[in-house]
Scaffold this active site. Structure first.
Site, PDB file in Angstrom:
ATOM      1  N   GLY A 245       4.521 -28.401   6.755  1.00 18.97           N
ATOM      2  CA  GLY A 245       3.988 -27.438   5.807  1.00 18.97           C
ATOM      3  C   GLY A 245       4.374 -27.654   4.365  1.00 18.97           C
ATOM      4  O   GLY A 245       3.867 -26.952   3.485  1.00 18.97           O
ATOM      5  N   CYS A 351     -27.380 -28.739   0.947  1.00 21.32           N
ATOM      6  CA  CYS A 351     -28.188 -27.542   0.688  1.00 21.32           C
ATOM      7  C   CYS A 351     -27.392 -26.278   0.994  1.00 21.32           C
ATOM      8  O   CYS A 351     -27.674 -25.547   1.954  1.00 21.32           O
ATOM      9  CB  CYS A 351     -29.472 -27.606   1.519  1.00 21.32           C
ATOM     10  SG  CYS A 351     -30.686 -26.375   1.038  1.00 21.32           S
TER      11      CYS A 351
END
Length: 422
Positions: A245, A351
């Site tokens: 992390g 798109c």
């Protein structure tokens, strides 16, 4: 150049950006765009930061390979001596195919399937990080059928706020990961009674892109009393896995050194008379994130009274992090230009209105210019898709003045070949 170059392996020579000693213009001419480009030297330097932290510290690094699972990159980490944190049977197959040591593999993930558990047991992995009581029973059942003892740790959810994006937070009680802290002791007792189960450790992971040590320390403060309680009840713990992390610098983040985390963990373990425990870390992003860039070409410039757009040939299917996490990536021009800069959003051909790579950047560009999207080594190609029937980019490793294609660009025939008509 309008923005400061933060990646030390990107150099401006004669007004053209180079990665180490290779011109990015040269790579685009030879291979095309979009193109992922990685620095081998940067990968080694990132590894050395962790190696310097763990050496002589009874600790092991297991690369969190979901960040980037390209075989050439995995092979680099095998050669450097890394272990691996995997989350699927496919990732196990990748590691084994490049000669990874199964005794250095920990298997995380909330939804391990029977075939994945079976393959991991037969491969002889170091440990399963078990994330539910139901999974614990399933592993015992499969291990009993195979007559192979399964080494396990429980991934305990310490309910610690990592103060990161909610999609990459993993240590809160509302997250799907791990076993609730209040249930962990009872789950360990169940594990100790099951056939072909051997308890060897405890695991926790609180989130990703962390820029402070305090969440790691807070998690340890929750976990250490549990470990002592387990030992007092004759449940043997050999290692503590504090997950990964650790973040990287995307914009202006100041990130701790891995040694700071290891030293803080060792201090707390020593304070609790638990310094004999092996320490496991599972870094992903911090080992590879700033070792890669995405090279893309300007297709069109679109100006209006309200907004200016640079339309490039890379899109959200190639790099979904901005659309998914609203994340920031630095953008650099490969060829420096003079003139009045304009503020642009950098968007792709997909798109979708979510198809953007960067917003509100001051740039002076022309059509066919090349742009670099920085910090693209982690969670970019592994999250890519064929949305809009777009082929995935090629990937290249640069080593000084040499380059190697480590993934060929897909062809349209590649993405059609598994489909049939009725």
């Amino acid at each position: 150049m309008t923005n400061q170059i933060k990646n030390p392996y990107l150099k401006l020579k004669n007004n053209i950006l180079h990665l180490e000693d290779i011109s990015l213009e040269f790579l685009s001419e030879k291979i095309g765009t979009p193109l992922y480009v990685y620095s081998r030297a940067n990968i080694k330097d990132s590894w050395n930061r962790y190696y310097n932290a763990i050496k002589n510290n009874n600790a092991m690094v297991c690369y969190g390979m979901k960040a980037n699972s390209n075989l050439a990159i995995l092979k680099e980490f095998v050669n450097l001596g890394s272990g691996f944190d995997i989350v699927s049977g496919g990732e196990l197959e990748r590691v084994l195919s490049v000669g990874g040591d199964p005794k250095k593999i920990v298997f995380s993930g909330v939804g391990k399937q029977e075939w994945e558990i079976k393959n991991a047991l037969e491969s002889g992995i170091k440990c399963f990080n078990v994330e539910s009581e139901a999974e614990l029973y399933k592993i015992s059942q499969i291990a009993s059928a195979l007559k192979i003892t399964a080494p396990i740790s429980l991934r305990v959810n310490p309910d610690v706020d990592a103060k990161t994006h909610p999609y990459i937070s993993t240590g809160l009680k509302e997250n799907k990961f791990g076993i609730a802290f209040k249930d962990a002791f009872d789950c360990y007792k169940i594990a100790s009674s099951l056939p072909f189960i051997k308890i060897i450790g405890i695991d926790c992971h609180i989130g990703s892109q962390l820029t402070e040590i305090s969440p790691f320390s807070a998690a340890l403060e929750k976990i250490i009393p549990l470990i002592k309680n387990l030992i007092d009840n004759n449940i043997n713990i050999k290692h503590i896995d504090i997950g990964g992390g650790l973040g990287i610098t995307y914009k202006d983040e100041i990130v701790p050194d891995p040694k700071d985390i290891v030293d803080a963990a060792r201090f707390k373990l020593k304070e609790a008379n638990l310094n004999h425990l092996e320490l496991i870390l599972e870094p992903g992003r911090s080992l590879i994130g700033n070792s890669g860039i995405l090279l893309t070409k300007v297709l069109y410039l679109k100006h209006s009274d309200d907004k200016n757009f640079i339309i490039v040939d890379a899109a959200m299917n190639d790099l979904i992090r901005p659309a998914l996490y609203q994340s920031y990536h630095e953008v650099q021009q490969v060829k420096a230009r003079t003139g009045q800069a304009r503020e642009y959003d950098i968007v792709g051909p997909v798109c979708e209105s979510a198809d953007w790579l960067a917003k509100n950047r001051l740039l002076t560009v022309k059509e066919n210019d090349l742009l670099v999207i920085e910090s693209a080594g982690a969670y970019c190609t592994t999250m890519a898709s064929n949305y809009n029937s777009r082929v995935k980019p090629a990937e290249v490793m640069v080593d000084g003045s040499e380059y190697y294609i480590i993934k060929n660009r897909e062809k349209l025939s590649d993405i059609l070949k598994f489909e049939t008509t009725i």
